[in-house]
Motif scaffolding. Structure first.
Motif, PDB file in Angstrom:
ATOM      1  N   CYS A  69       0.813  -1.222   0.000  1.00  0.00           N
ATOM      2  CA  CYS A  69       0.000   0.000   0.000  1.00  0.00           C
ATOM      3  C   CYS A  69       0.847   1.273   0.000  1.00  0.00           C
ATOM      4  CB  CYS A  69      -0.992   0.009   1.167  1.00  0.00           C
ATOM      5  SG  CYS A  69      -0.223  -0.165   2.782  1.00  0.00           S
ATOM      6  N   ILE A  70       2.114   1.218   0.399  1.00  0.00           N
ATOM      7  CA  ILE A  70       2.935   2.448   0.380  1.00  0.00           C
ATOM      8  C   ILE A  70       4.181   2.345  -0.498  1.00  0.00           C
ATOM      9  CG2 ILE A  70       2.169   3.420   2.582  1.00  0.00           C
ATOM     10  CD1 ILE A  70       4.727   2.278   3.876  1.00  0.00           C
ATOM     11  N   VAL A  71       4.537   1.139  -0.925  1.00  0.00           N
ATOM     12  CA  VAL A  71       5.796   0.965  -1.664  1.00  0.00           C
ATOM     13  C   VAL A  71       5.858   1.782  -2.962  1.00  0.00           C
ATOM     14  CG1 VAL A  71       7.154  -0.722  -2.974  1.00  0.00           C
ATOM     15  CG2 VAL A  71       6.508  -1.198  -0.612  1.00  0.00           C
ATOM     16  N   PRO A  72       4.834   1.711  -3.839  1.00  0.00           N
ATOM     17  CA  PRO A  72       4.962   2.456  -5.105  1.00  0.00           C
ATOM     18  C   PRO A  72       5.076   3.965  -4.880  1.00  0.00           C
ATOM     19  CG  PRO A  72       3.135   0.895  -5.201  1.00  0.00           C
ATOM     20  CD  PRO A  72       3.604   0.929  -3.780  1.00  0.00           C
ATOM     21  N   LEU A  73       4.294   4.490  -3.937  1.00  0.00           N
ATOM     22  CA  LEU A  73       4.364   5.921  -3.626  1.00  0.00           C
ATOM     23  C   LEU A  73       5.776   6.290  -3.173  1.00  0.00           C
ATOM     24  CD1 LEU A  73       3.046   8.711  -2.956  1.00  0.00           C
ATOM     25  CD2 LEU A  73       2.506   7.775  -0.680  1.00  0.00           C
ATOM     26  N   SER A  74       6.336   5.492  -2.291  1.00  0.00           N
ATOM     27  CA  SER A  74       7.652   5.819  -1.734  1.00  0.00           C
ATOM     28  C   SER A  74       8.753   5.705  -2.787  1.00  0.00           C
ATOM     29  CB  SER A  74       7.958   4.899  -0.553  1.00  0.00           C
ATOM     30  OG  SER A  74       8.635   5.601   0.445  1.00  0.00           O
ATOM     31  N   PHE A  75       8.644   4.679  -3.615  1.00  0.00           N
ATOM     32  CA  PHE A  75       9.637   4.472  -4.689  1.00  0.00           C
ATOM     33  C   PHE A  75       9.645   5.689  -5.628  1.00  0.00           C
ATOM     34  CE2 PHE A  75      11.261   2.447  -8.587  1.00  0.00           C
ATOM     35  CZ  PHE A  75      12.350   1.749  -8.077  1.00  0.00           C
ATOM     36  N   LYS A  76       8.437   6.153  -5.942  1.00  0.00           N
ATOM     37  CA  LYS A  76       8.299   7.319  -6.831  1.00  0.00           C
ATOM     38  C   LYS A  76       8.842   8.589  -6.156  1.00  0.00           C
ATOM     39  CE  LYS A  76       4.056   9.276  -7.882  1.00  0.00           C
ATOM     40  NZ  LYS A  76       3.734  10.411  -7.385  1.00  0.00           N
ATOM     41  N   LEU A  77       8.514   8.770  -4.873  1.00  0.00           N
ATOM     42  CA  LEU A  77       8.990   9.966  -4.171  1.00  0.00           C
ATOM     43  C   LEU A  77      10.510   9.981  -4.078  1.00  0.00           C
ATOM     44  CD1 LEU A  77       6.314  10.182  -1.313  1.00  0.00           C
ATOM     45  CD2 LEU A  77       6.617  11.810  -3.195  1.00  0.00           C
ATOM     46  N   HIS A  78      11.126   8.808  -3.886  1.00  0.00           N
ATOM     47  CA  HIS A  78      12.597   8.748  -3.861  1.00  0.00           C
ATOM     48  C   HIS A  78      13.167   9.284  -5.176  1.00  0.00           C
ATOM     49  CE1 HIS A  78      14.434   7.047  -0.283  1.00  0.00           C
ATOM     50  NE2 HIS A  78      13.448   6.178  -0.155  1.00  0.00           N
ATOM     51  N   ALA A  79      12.566   8.836  -6.284  1.00  0.00           N
ATOM     52  CA  ALA A  79      13.071   9.274  -7.593  1.00  0.00           C
ATOM     53  C   ALA A  79      12.876  10.787  -7.742  1.00  0.00           C
ATOM     54  CB  ALA A  79      12.343   8.517  -8.704  1.00  0.00           C
ATOM     55  N   GLU A  80      11.725  11.299  -7.305  1.00  0.00           N
ATOM     56  CA  GLU A  80      11.450  12.738  -7.443  1.00  0.00           C
ATOM     57  C   GLU A  80      12.397  13.574  -6.576  1.00  0.00           C
ATOM     58  OE1 GLU A  80       6.690  12.124  -8.391  1.00  0.00           O
ATOM     59  OE2 GLU A  80       7.257  13.188  -6.559  1.00  0.00           O
ATOM     60  N   LEU A  81      12.615  13.116  -5.338  1.00  0.00           N
ATOM     61  CA  LEU A  81      13.522  13.863  -4.447  1.00  0.00           C
ATOM     62  C   LEU A  81      14.932  13.888  -5.015  1.00  0.00           C
ATOM     63  CD1 LEU A  81      12.668  12.797  -0.770  1.00  0.00           C
ATOM     64  CD2 LEU A  81      12.148  14.922  -1.937  1.00  0.00           C
ATOM     65  N   ALA A  82      15.356  12.730  -5.546  1.00  0.00           N
ATOM     66  CA  ALA A  82      16.709  12.655  -6.111  1.00  0.00           C
ATOM     67  C   ALA A  82      16.847  13.631  -7.276  1.00  0.00           C
ATOM     68  CB  ALA A  82      17.007  11.229  -6.551  1.00  0.00           C
ATOM     69  N   LYS A  83      15.805  13.715  -8.080  1.00  0.00           N
ATOM     70  CA  LYS A  83      15.841  14.623  -9.244  1.00  0.00           C
ATOM     71  C   LYS A  83      15.881  16.089  -8.771  1.00  0.00           C
ATOM     72  CE  LYS A  83      13.632  15.098 -13.658  1.00  0.00           C
ATOM     73  NZ  LYS A  83      12.392  15.089 -14.332  1.00  0.00           N
ATOM     74  N   GLU A  84      15.046  16.392  -7.815  1.00  0.00           N
ATOM     75  CA  GLU A  84      14.936  17.781  -7.359  1.00  0.00           C
ATOM     76  C   GLU A  84      16.195  18.270  -6.635  1.00  0.00           C
ATOM     77  OE1 GLU A  84      11.449  18.504  -5.008  1.00  0.00           O
ATOM     78  OE2 GLU A  84      12.081  20.560  -4.516  1.00  0.00           O
ATOM     79  N   HIS A  85      16.814  17.372  -5.846  1.00  0.00           N
ATOM     80  CA  HIS A  85      17.923  17.827  -4.986  1.00  0.00           C
ATOM     81  C   HIS A  85      19.272  17.221  -5.369  1.00  0.00           C
ATOM     82  CE1 HIS A  85      14.960  19.631  -2.321  1.00  0.00           C
ATOM     83  NE2 HIS A  85      14.337  18.472  -2.182  1.00  0.00           N
ATOM     84  N   ASN A  86      19.392  16.733  -6.581  1.00  0.00           N
ATOM     85  CA  ASN A  86      20.636  16.113  -7.038  1.00  0.00           C
ATOM     86  C   ASN A  86      21.064  14.961  -6.115  1.00  0.00           C
ATOM     87  OD1 ASN A  86      22.888  15.570  -8.505  1.00  0.00           O
ATOM     88  ND2 ASN A  86      24.096  17.293  -7.744  1.00  0.00           N
TER      89      ASN A  86
END
Ligand SMILES: Cc1cc2nc3c(=O)[nH]c(=O)nc-3n(C[C@H](O)[C@H](O)[C@H](O)COP(=O)(O)OP(=O)(O)OC[C@H]3O[C@@H](n4cnc5c(N)ncnc54)[C@H](O)[C@@H]3O)c2cc1C
Length: 413
Positions: A69-86
């Motif tokens: 129930c939370i894995v896909p959301l978290s996986f996606k947020l990790h990718a977004e954070l990495a993109k936003e903050h190098n």
């Protein structure tokens, strides 16, 4: 008409500066309803940021982790954070392949006699059966850091679309830094009690780290994010702890995370004294290995309950023999790991929900007391979703980005 909660003064106190406390702080400070003139966010940390498992974990992220129930959301947020903050540079974020190998280990120059089974606690990311019975397939060419004559089987577990990694210490401390830049404050001290009034929290009592003075911090909201120590702070919390050791070895190898099932020869290893008991080597072991972009390989082994969780993270005892076991296991099938310098030997405690399941994210039934704890071996992977969902609970009164009734702490308390 009463003011919406988001427009009231809020003193939000997060207990614990591990990955869960730091992502919670980050997402609270980034929430559209966060108003720095009304809302104060403070992390209270007993030792230092990422001084527990969050600074000593492997850092694998996977779409096949749990709970679904939370894995896909978290996986996606990790990718977004990495993109936003190098994140690639700041915390070693990268996508990578993951494989599982079955292997027969060899003894290299060991002068000690090995024994029978025993000693470990199951906590690995995979059920035992998942590694077994896979079709023999040829090992990918670039997964070249294992001795070919040791490999008995290989199966793919993840591709760059489904698996990634971060350096957990760098990720946690960077997210803390970003939260601090957005206005989050930090206090160093050990919370000893949650202070409540009329079935609602009013603050926390803590022992200040430097002076050891007992102080109080007023709070409208308290988030329990003390990982395995959560039940020290709130005894009703059904959170237990398992110790786990890991090593970091200098070895510049191709970017793979590797799960293993290694059969060791009967004359492998040592017999180790543990208090009165002798711990014996298992002859089938499952170390996990994660190559990192900094030219190292992180490896961890089974958990144990030999030493109960100490009062604080600086008192965690690292058993050199258990670290040597991990080094011996992986050395038995890999020349680069056998010849690389061991840079770090460490131990930490994994938080898990006593009855299984979890993590527990949300309300506790006491007004203003929230829980974000019990993340087992997927706390790095699930940290971003936890932080985001906690920010929604606190500012909007409910989880918006995922359906997480099964993780409701009130079902477990
Ligand atoms: C060997 C190993 C490998 C792992 N590998 C992975 C992986 O590859 N991928 C993955 O997703 N997960 C992995 N995990 C799991 C992950 O590390 C944990 O789930 C996660 O770190 C838990 O984070 P936390 O913030 O809840 O707890 P912690 O990191 O333990 O943080 C809790 C914090 O609370 C503080 N604290 C404690 N008591 C108090 C108090 N009274 N007052 C104030 N502060 C307090 C502590 O000092 C600590 O900093 C691994 C775990 C282990 C043990």
């Amino acid at each position: 008409m009463a003011e919406p909660q988001s427009q009231q003064q809020r003193n939000i106190v997060i207990v614990g500066g591990g990955i869960i406390g730091c992502t919670t702080a980050y997402f609270l400070a980034r929430h559209p309803l966060f108003n720095p003139s009304l809302h104060k966010i403070t992390i209270i940390e007993a030792q230092s940021i990422a001084s527990g498992a969050s600074g000593k974990a492997g850092g694998l992220l996977a779409l096949w982790a749990y709970p679904a129930c939370i894995v896909p959301l978290s996986f996606k947020l990790h990718a977004e954070l990495a993109k936003e903050h190098n994140g690639a540079e700041r915390w070693g974020y990268r996508t990578l392949h993951v494989g599982s190998i079955r292997a027969k280990g060899k003894v290299y120059g060991s002068d000690v006699k090995g024994e029978e089974k025993g000693g470990g606690e199951e906590w690995q990311k995979l059920p035992k059966t998942k590694n077994r019975g896979k079709t023999l397939a040829s090992i990918p060419k670039d997964l070249d850091w294992f001795d070919q004559d040791c490999i008995k089987g290989y199966s793919e577990m993840g591709t760059p679309e489904t698996t990634a990694q971060v350096h957990p210490y760098l990720f946690t401390t960077s997210i803390f830094q970003l939260a601090a830049e957005a206005g989050v404050q930090i206090t160093y001290g050990s919370v000893t009690a949650i202070d409540s009034f009329d079935n609602g929290v009013k603050g926390v009592t803590y022992e200040e780290k430097e002076t050891r003075h007992i102080k109080t911090l007023p709070a409208s909201d308290v988030v329990l994010a003390a990982g395995p120590w959560t039940s020290h702070v709130f005894p009703e919390a059904p959170i237990d702890a398992i110790r786990a050791h890991s090593v970091v070895i200098k070895a510049d190898v191709s970017p793979w995370a590797v799960f293993t099932e290694i059969d060791l020869p009967r004359d492998f290893g040592r017999k180790v004294e543990v208090g009165e008991k002798k711990r014996r080597h298992a002859l089938n072991v499952n170390p996990e290995m994660y190559a990192r972009p900094d030219g190292t390989v992180y490896a961890c082994g089974e958990g144990d309950t030999d030493v109960p969780l100490p009062k604080t993270s600086n008192l965690v005892v690292c058993d050199d023999d258990r670290c040597q076991d991990i080094t011996d296991y992986i050395s038995s099938i890999s020349t680069p790991l056998r010849t690389g310098d061991v840079l770090i030997k460490q131990a930490c405690y994994l938080p898990h929900v006593s009855s299984g399941g979890g993590p527990l994210i949300g309300e506790t039934g006491i007004r203003g007391l929230w829980m974000a704890s019990g993340h087992t071996c997927w706390g790095i992977q699930n940290s971003c979703a936890t932080g985001k969902l906690m920010s929604e609970f606190i500012f909007e009164g409910e989880a918006k980005s995922a359906i997480i009734e099964t993780l409701d702490p009130r079902r477990f308390l």
